[in-house]
Motif scaffolding. Structure first.
Motif, PDB file in Angstrom:
ATOM      1  N   TYR A   2      20.054   5.766  29.023  1.00 32.74           N
ATOM      2  CA  TYR A   2      21.398   5.294  29.340  1.00 32.74           C
ATOM      3  C   TYR A   2      21.333   4.395  30.563  1.00 32.74           C
ATOM      4  CZ  TYR A   2      21.472   8.904  33.007  1.00 32.74           C
ATOM      5  OH  TYR A   2      21.184   9.680  34.104  1.00 32.74           O
ATOM      6  N   ASP A   3      22.393   3.610  30.755  1.00 28.13           N
ATOM      7  CA  ASP A   3      22.548   2.849  31.989  1.00 28.13           C
ATOM      8  C   ASP A   3      23.786   3.364  32.720  1.00 28.13           C
ATOM      9  OD1 ASP A   3      24.876   0.448  31.488  1.00 28.13           O
ATOM     10  OD2 ASP A   3      23.971   1.311  29.695  1.00 28.13           O
ATOM     11  N   ASP A   4      23.767   3.271  34.034  1.00 29.04           N
ATOM     12  CA  ASP A   4      24.860   3.800  34.844  1.00 29.04           C
ATOM     13  C   ASP A   4      24.987   2.939  36.092  1.00 29.04           C
ATOM     14  OD1 ASP A   4      26.903   5.442  35.657  1.00 29.04           O
ATOM     15  OD2 ASP A   4      25.649   7.166  36.139  1.00 29.04           O
ATOM     16  N   ASP A   5      26.113   3.073  36.792  1.00 27.96           N
ATOM     17  CA  ASP A   5      26.319   2.288  38.014  1.00 27.96           C
ATOM     18  C   ASP A   5      26.708   3.156  39.202  1.00 27.96           C
ATOM     19  OD1 ASP A   5      28.884   3.005  37.309  1.00 27.96           O
ATOM     20  OD2 ASP A   5      29.649   0.960  37.111  1.00 27.96           O
ATOM     21  N   HIS A   6      26.377   4.448  39.163  1.00 23.55           N
ATOM     22  CA  HIS A   6      26.714   5.356  40.265  1.00 23.55           C
ATOM     23  C   HIS A   6      25.441   5.874  40.914  1.00 23.55           C
ATOM     24  CE1 HIS A   6      28.855   8.404  42.570  1.00 23.55           C
ATOM     25  NE2 HIS A   6      27.931   9.259  42.188  1.00 23.55           N
ATOM     26  N   PRO A   7      25.248   5.719  42.223  1.00 24.51           N
ATOM     27  CA  PRO A   7      26.039   4.900  43.145  1.00 24.51           C
ATOM     28  C   PRO A   7      25.628   3.432  43.117  1.00 24.51           C
ATOM     29  CG  PRO A   7      24.324   6.025  44.350  1.00 24.51           C
ATOM     30  CD  PRO A   7      24.208   6.475  42.916  1.00 24.51           C
ATOM     31  N   HIS A   8      24.505   3.119  42.420  1.00 22.13           N
ATOM     32  CA  HIS A   8      24.070   1.749  42.186  1.00 22.13           C
ATOM     33  C   HIS A   8      23.678   1.635  40.715  1.00 22.13           C
ATOM     34  CE1 HIS A   8      23.829   1.261  46.548  1.00 22.13           C
ATOM     35  NE2 HIS A   8      23.003   2.300  46.613  1.00 22.13           N
ATOM     36  N   THR A   9      23.604   0.408  40.225  1.00 24.03           N
ATOM     37  CA  THR A   9      23.175   0.197  38.845  1.00 24.03           C
ATOM     38  C   THR A   9      21.756   0.713  38.649  1.00 24.03           C
ATOM     39  OG1 THR A   9      24.576  -1.753  38.656  1.00 24.03           O
ATOM     40  CG2 THR A   9      22.791  -1.542  37.060  1.00 24.03           C
TER      41      THR A   9
END
Length: 265
Positions: free
Chosen positions: A190-197
């Motif tokens: 998966y990809d996420d943006d918390h706290p950075h990408t």
């Protein structure tokens, strides 16, 4: 004593069923569920209904908290799908789950860290995503682990959230502490943006879980398992529900299409 540790099922009923069979075959005395149970575009209601009947020791993850407390218009797509599918008995069951629990006198269970369900315990997000191919995440240092564990002094800490299967041994006052993330049963990238990408990629579509055995001498043996299941069927379900990003991850264990790209179309 043998413990099968499961986490981050994310509504992937077929992966869960395959893991439960293997856990039984492995002789697990207890199966523990570490949260993030239903969020995703697969089979949230059926997954929760099955787990209700099994009555496994279970804790809530951040997605349980979010889908039960955040208004539907503000939810992410995965949580929103689960909210629309869940029936009142499943919602009531999820609402009653604790955030942490002691499995016995030695084994402590949390989803993220003992203090928060939103922080990875065993991984650290960095600000260098895609810089020379960097994934934006790395293994936590011993000092970072100690800080996140706080005053928790269990012999074994079971956690989830990052989907990355890993075992680390620490030592406090001459006492060994084993920290184990079994990985994700239901989603291998998966990809996420918390706290950075950042992106998580396990590199294969197998369902992950861990088998822990407390030996007669009091030492713990940990075996990380990779279980095959019908991931093509799971990917088709994700596509049917408009989530090609999940379909790519389920088929390969790598990030393909991104969530923001899929939801924009």
């Amino acid at each position: 004593m043998k413990i099968a540790a499961l986490s981050d099922i994310h509504g992937n009923l077929q992966a869960l069923q395959a893991v439960l069979v293997e856990a039984q075959e492995a002789g697990a005395d207890v199966i523990v569920n570490l949260g993030d149970i239903v969020s995703g575009p697969l089979w949230p209601q059926q997954t929760a209904a099955l787990l209700q009947t099994l009555a496994l020791p279970t804790i809530a993850g951040n997605h349980e908290r979010q889908l039960l407390t955040i208004p539907l218009p503000r939810l992410g797509a995965s949580d929103a799908h689960a909210v629309r599918e869940l029936q009142p008995p499943q919602r009531d069951w999820l609402a009653a789950l604790p955030a942490t629990r002691w499995l016995d006198a030695e084994v402590f269970c949390c989803h993220g860290t003992p203090g928060t369900d939103l922080q990875y315990l065993m991984e650290t997000v960095t600000a260098d995503h895609q810089r020379d191919g960097a994934p934006g995440v790395r293994a936590a240092t011993a000092a970072e682990l100690a800080q996140r564990l706080g005053d928790c002094r269990a012999r074994v800490v079971l956690c989830g959230h990052s989907h990355v299967p890993r075992t680390v041994q620490l030592e406090y006052d001459g006492q060994a502490m084993l920290v184990v993330n079994p990985g994700s049963v239901g989603l291998q990238a998966y990809d996420d943006d918390h706290p950075h990408t950042h992106r998580i990629e396990l590199g294969s579509p197998h369902a992950r879980w861990a088998l822990l055995e407390r030996r007669a001498d009091g030492q713990w043996r940990v075996e990380h398992r990779e279980t095959p299941y019908d991931w093509a069927s799971a990917a088709r379900q994700a596509e049917l529900n408009g989530r090609g990003d999940w379909a790519d991850a389920l088929l390969s264990g790598f990030v393909g299409r991104l969530e923001r790209e899929v939801l924009r179309t």
